[in-house]
Design an enzyme around this catalytic site. Structure first.
Site, short mmCIF file in Angstrom:
data_model
loop_
_atom_site.label_atom_id
_atom_site.label_comp_id
_atom_site.label_asym_id
_atom_site.label_seq_id
_atom_site.Cartn_x
_atom_site.Cartn_y
_atom_site.Cartn_z
N ASN A 10 44.17 46.68 33.19
CA ASN A 10 43.20 45.79 32.78
C ASN A 10 43.61 44.28 32.74
O ASN A 10 44.33 43.96 31.99
CB ASN A 10 42.69 46.10 31.56
CG ASN A 10 41.56 45.40 31.13
OD1 ASN A 10 40.77 44.34 31.88
ND2 ASN A 10 41.02 45.43 29.74
N TRP A 11 43.22 43.74 33.79
CA TRP A 11 43.94 42.30 34.20
C TRP A 11 43.32 41.11 33.10
O TRP A 11 43.36 40.11 32.93
CB TRP A 11 43.92 41.68 35.46
CG TRP A 11 44.63 42.43 36.52
CD1 TRP A 11 45.65 43.47 36.13
CD2 TRP A 11 44.97 42.25 37.91
NE1 TRP A 11 46.15 43.89 37.11
CE2 TRP A 11 45.74 43.10 38.36
CE3 TRP A 11 44.18 41.33 38.72
CZ2 TRP A 11 46.05 43.40 39.54
CZ3 TRP A 11 44.52 41.52 40.10
CH2 TRP A 11 45.37 42.40 40.68
N LYS A 12 41.97 41.49 32.32
CA LYS A 12 41.20 40.69 31.78
C LYS A 12 40.83 39.47 32.34
O LYS A 12 40.89 39.33 33.63
CB LYS A 12 41.75 40.49 30.47
CG LYS A 12 42.19 41.72 29.68
CD LYS A 12 42.59 41.73 28.22
CE LYS A 12 42.73 43.20 27.74
NZ LYS A 12 43.30 43.12 26.39
N HIS A 95 34.81 48.27 26.53
CA HIS A 95 36.10 47.78 26.17
C HIS A 95 36.06 46.99 24.73
O HIS A 95 34.83 46.34 24.60
CB HIS A 95 36.81 46.87 27.11
CG HIS A 95 38.18 46.32 26.92
ND1 HIS A 95 38.39 45.46 25.69
CD2 HIS A 95 39.28 46.88 27.24
CE1 HIS A 95 39.66 45.19 25.63
NE2 HIS A 95 40.39 46.10 26.56
N GLU A 97 36.91 44.44 23.48
CA GLU A 97 36.59 42.84 23.61
C GLU A 97 35.23 42.84 23.98
O GLU A 97 34.41 41.87 23.39
CB GLU A 97 37.49 42.30 24.44
CG GLU A 97 38.95 42.32 24.21
CD GLU A 97 39.95 42.31 24.89
OE1 GLU A 97 39.98 41.83 26.24
OE2 GLU A 97 41.16 42.42 24.67
N GLU A 167 41.46 53.40 22.76
CA GLU A 167 42.28 51.95 22.56
C GLU A 167 41.97 51.62 20.98
O GLU A 167 41.12 50.96 20.77
CB GLU A 167 42.01 50.88 23.62
CG GLU A 167 41.99 51.16 25.06
CD GLU A 167 42.23 50.02 25.70
OE1 GLU A 167 43.08 49.82 26.48
OE2 GLU A 167 41.38 49.09 25.73
N GLY A 173 46.68 44.00 22.66
CA GLY A 173 47.40 42.41 22.75
C GLY A 173 48.16 42.19 21.36
O GLY A 173 48.30 40.97 21.05
N SER A 212 48.96 47.85 23.74
CA SER A 212 50.61 47.28 23.81
C SER A 212 51.36 48.46 24.59
O SER A 212 52.60 48.79 23.97
CB SER A 212 50.87 46.96 22.49
OG SER A 212 50.18 45.88 21.99
N GLY A 233 47.12 46.49 29.37
CA GLY A 233 46.60 45.04 29.70
C GLY A 233 47.78 44.19 30.02
O GLY A 233 47.95 43.89 31.15
N GLY A 234 48.28 43.55 29.03
CA GLY A 234 49.16 42.42 29.31
C GLY A 234 50.21 42.87 30.15
O GLY A 234 50.79 42.17 31.43
P1 PGA Z 1 47.11 45.40 26.00
O1 PGA Z 1 45.74 45.55 26.40
O2 PGA Z 1 48.06 46.57 26.80
O3 PGA Z 1 47.42 43.91 26.24
O4 PGA Z 1 47.54 45.73 24.44
C1 PGA Z 1 45.29 46.84 26.74
C2 PGA Z 1 43.75 46.62 26.81
O5 PGA Z 1 42.83 45.69 26.06
O6 PGA Z 1 43.09 47.61 27.64
#
Ligand code: PGA
Length: 250
Positions: A10-12, A95, A97, A167, A173, A212, A233-234
């Site tokens: 997930n590149w956001k 998600h 977010e 998640e 994050g 994470s 994500g990251g």
């Molecule tokens: P993260 O994000 O790996 O940066 O914690 C995961 C996600 O939001 O899908």
């Protein structure tokens, strides 16, 4: 029954045409054909088509969101049909977010999943509790209600074509990963709950862990019985790290 193991990035809201090209070039330099897991990347919507153009057969491409309506006066939104028309096969829905920053409700998330399923796209359905909810002992009930909304809207059979991503919001994050045991406990509860409605669907649904996940903790997480891969994500923005996570998934 063997489940598909899946690693999705997930590149956001990150990347530029140049950085995306570098990331995909670096990822595709690896011999992905030898890996057993399905690999998916989810760029910002604007770049989905561009990434589809370079991803080849081994890497599938998904969107990070979709609107639940077919078409019309929804400024700034993108429909499932639009995603389908460019060859996009997956979309993340729900998600945390989106739930937290854009006030998406579980009912709306269920409608998004339904819109995708109707057109043959695969929803990656995110669920998870906040730190407050975990500390209040509500983790399993929160996750269950998020999944129940989709069961109520789409039916249990739809989970043949849905990927779930657990998640925990407090792990996204933050560098705080759920321990493999903490994650496994929730994954197994999700599966047991679905099994009450349909055993074989519960056995077959892939449940990814997200929050994470890094190259150095992925293998331990993925070794748990009910963790079928990750939503990253990251670390998905760094080709080498993402590749190592894919390797950890087999
Ligand atoms: P993260 O994000 O790996 O940066 O914690 C995961 C996600 O939001 O899908």
């Amino acid at each position: 029954m063997s489940r598909r193991s899946i690693v999705a990035g997930n590149w956001k809201m990150n990347g530029s045409p140049d950085s995306i090209k570098q990331l995909m070039d670096a990822l595709l330099e690896h011999n992905l054909a030898d890996l057993k897991c399905d690999i998916i990347v989810c760029p910002p919507a604007l770049f989905v088509e561009r990434v589809l153009g370079v991803a080849g057969n081994r890497v599938a491409v998904g969107a990070q969101n979709v609107n639940e309506n077919d078409k019309g006066a929804f400024t700034g939104e993108i429909s499932a049909q639009m995603l389908k028309s460019i060859g996009c096969k997956y979309a993340i829905v729900g998600h945390s977010e989106r739930r937290q920053l854009f006030a998406e409700t579980s009912e709306q998330v269920a409608l998004k999943a339904s819109a995708l399923l109707e057109l043959g796209l695969t929803p990656i359905l995110c669920v998870g509790e906040t730190l407050e909810q975990r500390e209040g002992g509500e983790t399993l009930s929160v996750v269950k209600s998020q999944i129940d909304a989709v069961v109520n809207q789409c039916g249990i059979k739809a989970f043949e074509r849905i990927v779930i991503a657990y998640e925990p919001v407090w792990a996204i994050g933050t560098g705080k990963t759920a321990s493999p045991q903490q994650a496994q406990e929730v994954h197994s509860a999700i599966r047991m709950d679905l099994a009450k409605q349909d055993k074989s669907i519960a056995e077959g649904v892939s449940i990814l862990y997200g929050g994470s996940v890094k190259a150095d903790n992925a293998a331990e997480l993925f070794s748990e019985a009910d963790i079928d891969g990750g939503l990253i994500g990251g670390a998905s923005l760094i080709a080498e790290d993402f590749y190592q996570i894919c390797r950890a998934a087999g």
